[in-house]
Design a protein around this motif. Structure first.
Motif, PDB file in Angstrom:
ATOM      1  N   SER A  40       0.935  -1.239   0.126  1.00  0.00           N
ATOM      2  CA  SER A  40       0.158  -0.033  -0.085  1.00  0.00           C
ATOM      3  C   SER A  40       0.825   1.330  -0.178  1.00  0.00           C
ATOM      4  O   SER A  40       1.398   1.562  -0.909  1.00  0.00           O
ATOM      5  N   GLY A  41       1.078   1.893   1.293  1.00  0.00           N
ATOM      6  CA  GLY A  41       1.797   3.124   1.005  1.00  0.00           C
ATOM      7  C   GLY A  41       1.050   4.514   1.196  1.00  0.00           C
ATOM      8  O   GLY A  41       0.129   4.504   1.945  1.00  0.00           O
TER       9      GLY A  41
ATOM     10  N   ALA B  79      -2.925   5.227   0.677  1.00  0.00           N
ATOM     11  CA  ALA B  79      -3.772   4.155   1.081  1.00  0.00           C
ATOM     12  C   ALA B  79      -5.132   4.689   1.786  1.00  0.00           C
ATOM     13  O   ALA B  79      -6.291   4.287   1.563  1.00  0.00           O
ATOM     14  N   VAL B  80      -4.711   5.816   2.443  1.00  0.00           N
ATOM     15  CA  VAL B  80      -5.853   6.379   3.291  1.00  0.00           C
ATOM     16  C   VAL B  80      -6.988   6.799   2.532  1.00  0.00           C
ATOM     17  O   VAL B  80      -8.192   6.746   2.691  1.00  0.00           O
TER      18      VAL B  80
END
Lengths: 464, 464
Positions: free
Chosen positions: A155-156, A159-160
């Motif tokens: 993700s990284g 992703a939020v």
């Protein structure tokens, strides 16, 4: 840390069969074996017996059939940027390098999707997409391959807002241990057609088959993108700002926390001059009016929680410089100590527990002699401690293992996970059992059913 | 259509064991068996041998152990609102009703999640959440149970913005065929901890185990919600408006298409007076400024594509009336013909192919004598044809089967799926094989590994 044990030489007849099929794409040189047996973290180097560069799904099918017939392990390798030793061939065998299998097969701009070969890298994809008005948002920092990102459920920083590879992958082409090519889904945005094989293979770290093509969801490039940096007078204040922003419904595109030590590392590595305090990096995506609303709300919350002035950058070059610094934060942290190797923790907790989890971890680090930074995708409840370890020091290793064990136990006690995005790989296998108990037996049952000889990246996630 | 064959009476000793454990929660009356053997669509009634009402995970464990020891099938039953015969006990056995297992176990408002027992219904949950400022967005129309929605990977009108049950479920508690209780994930928003068992059970229609608890992601109730209805002078114009809106990055919360026949049905059923033309129902969520921007953009695109005036409703009662009519559209369509039973198709295609797919289907319906409406989650590429069939007429059945076969073939040729949200159940098994080929063998391998006796909702999704 090269402690690979001497192993029996590989069967010459098997290597002859590989050579007959793959010619110059079979590699046996020490340099090539070493490249595929190394990793970006602290795990021991373990050499494969051979490296094969695949150029097509048919190559992978033939290689799978040759390996399975000879009971030889097969381990997929993308860019080698994973940090849980996910691609280290711990039981030898063939490392199959998919990096040259990097075609962009199709871009369906009207449908917001594309299909790429597994070895395509994320920067290459976004470069290719630029003129379409679309982008692929998943961004783990490293310029990883899409197949590798799918395999580790990466993700990284985005992703939020945009989710992880779990949400990004529409469909996969997978070569199964019995040498078949299966496509896990059609290109429709949703489907209720049977078991979700796509999600089963995403995050399975090459243990159930080899991903050769990935169909991805894309997103429109936002009309307005705005980045900001804001220092805080406390960790709690920074985290509370994020939690309150999310509770207020602000669709943050990126929000990253860097502690004082991480800012010091970034300043040195990326030639920046940020104040060395706990800092949030923000990115806002939307229409001009929408971004203005987001910015106003977050600015108000930051001010209430001990945040300083926002340093804004709306220019692409400035934003690029800022996020490049963030992307290189891992290397910056390891570089705090010349000659060090990295160890990144990866817990993720329910967001309400994040202030307590980070604060307790920071307190634990105060008594740790190994240089360490904190860096996190704070909107998801996911953060990393990055240690810069002396590769020769057993004392360093023991100390870091102690901090990590306490950190994972703390996260699990908060109903969190031992790994938000790096995967289990080699290092987190006993934590997986702590975390999920009998569910790991269900995973083992699936593995035995799909890979009965235990040849696909064996020894990862769990031992059978 | 009650064509259930006479079956051998169930083993009295087995029923005695059930009675000893469950007392008055064991039901054997014809009315109760019939309720659990029926369905909302056209599938044959097949009676279970017994019905047991479970009140706890421990009840389900004991029931599973009793059934497995006696080689008796076990079929979970929620609200009975599924429409592919998903809960019909086609091989008899025990229907386990989870509807009284409807506690809301925990609401973690700060973390935007909650945990409910499988029998909790979605309206009950949203009622409970009202004061928290959060809501659970997945809305298939029917007031289904959360466990049933997870089992069929349900979605519905909000999926274009909030995703499906695939995205909404954070974690599951599942009773496995070997009688163990597994929890598939912790409460962290993301995790890379091993195989994604959560997603494996979501959509598995009770064939791999019985879901007893579900942890769900929640969302903040938007500051502003605005609904609108707009009639169009052509199907293509309506669909093009939606595609262009999405391409422009408008975060539509809901966008539903109803064709002229469906509007006629809705007008009659819900006492409305909408013009009987192809119509879009919209809902916009966001900040006041954000919603205003969305509305302006979509209004402009609608005007360019032959849309008429927007009829707005910002008042909760008016919006409620509008969406209640949409929710009851299935019943309204079936009621077009007194005494009819419903058959709903469920294809989903890449959105660029949607105009062509709906237009060709509409043309096919023009020669069909069975009354039919079109209704769709147009932002996802998913739409339904709802037929009002004479339950006694073999000619009706043959005609509808013909239209459906051509429709599914059309969708598959467009890289779509035979089921966007209803599941495979009884009726779509051969289409699943057409759609996914060898991947269905992988599914069968998983089923055999986890349910070796084929006792969990046997005969659904595929036959072993």
């Amino acid at each position: 840390m090269d402690t690979a044990l001497p192993r029996a030489a590989p069967d010459p007849a098997f290597l002859d069969r590989l050579r007959a099929r793959f010619g110059e794409r079979l590699h046996l040189t020490d340099a090539m074996l070493r490249q595929h047996g190394s990793n970006e973290a602290h795990f021991d180097v373990v050499l494969p017996d051979a490296v094969v560069f695949a150029h097509s799904t048919e190559d992978v099918v033939d290689l799978v059939n040759l390996c399975v017939a000879a009971d030889v392990p097969i381990v997929p390798f993308g860019a080698g940027t994973s940090i849980e030793g996910n691609a280290v061939p711990v039981r030898g065998g063939v490392s199959v390098n998919l990096g040259e299998m990097n075609q962009i097969v199709a871009v369906n701009a009207e449908d917001f999707d594309c299909t790429v070969q597994a070895g395509c890298r994320r920067e290459q994809l976004n470069e290719h997409l630029r003129d379409t008005g679309l982008f692929f948002p998943i961004d783990p920092g490293a310029n990883a391959t899409i197949g590798g990102m799918a395999s580790t459920r990466a993700s990284g920083t985005n992703a939020v807002r945009y989710g992880t590879m779990r949400e990004a992958v529409l469909s996969l082409k997978v070569v199964t241990p019995d040498g078949r090519v299966v496509t896990t889904a059609r290109r429709a945005r949703k489907s209720a057609a049977g078991y979700d094989l796509t999600r089963l293979y995403v995050g399975s770290e090459g243990t159930l088959g080899i991903i050769t093509e990935v169909t991805l969801r894309l997103h429109p490039i936002p009309e307005t993108i705005s980045s900001a940096v804001c220092g805080f007078d406390s960790l709690e204040g920074a985290i509370t700002t994020v939690v309150q922003s999310i509770q207020a419904g602000v669709p943050l595109a990126r929000v990253e926390i860097l502690d004082d030590m991480q800012i010091r590392a970034v300043n040195a590595w990326s030639k920046l001059a940020l104040p060395e305090v706990t800092t949030l990096f923000f990115e806002f995506h939307g229409s001009p009016g929408g971004v203005a609303e987001q910015v106003e709300m977050v600015g108000m919350l930051a001010a209430e929680n001990g945040g300083g002035d926002f340093a804004w950058s709306n220019l692409p070059e400035e934003r690029g410089r800022l996020w490049k610094a963030r992307h290189e934060a891992y290397y910056a942290a390891v570089a705090l100590r010349p000659g060090a190797v990295g160890w990144a923790t990866d817990v993720c907790v329910p967001i309400s527990r994040l202030p307590e989890c980070i604060t307790a971890t920071k307190a634990d680090l105060a008594t740790c002699s190994v240089p360490a930074t904190i860096l996190g995708h704070v909107g998801d409840g996911n953060f990393h401690v990055i240690f810069a370890m002396d590769p020769q020091s057993k004392a360093d290793l023991a100390e870091v293992e102690g901090v990590n064990a306490r950190l994972v136990a703390r996260a699990l006690a908060m109903d969190g996970t031992c790994t938000g995005e790096h995967g289990i790989g080699i290092g987190k296998q006993h934590w997986l059992v702590e975390e999920l108990g009998d569910a790991v037996d269900v995973m083992r049952t699936l593995k035995r059913a799909l890979d009965p000889k235990d040849l696909f990246n064996p020894g990862k996630i769990f031992s059978l």
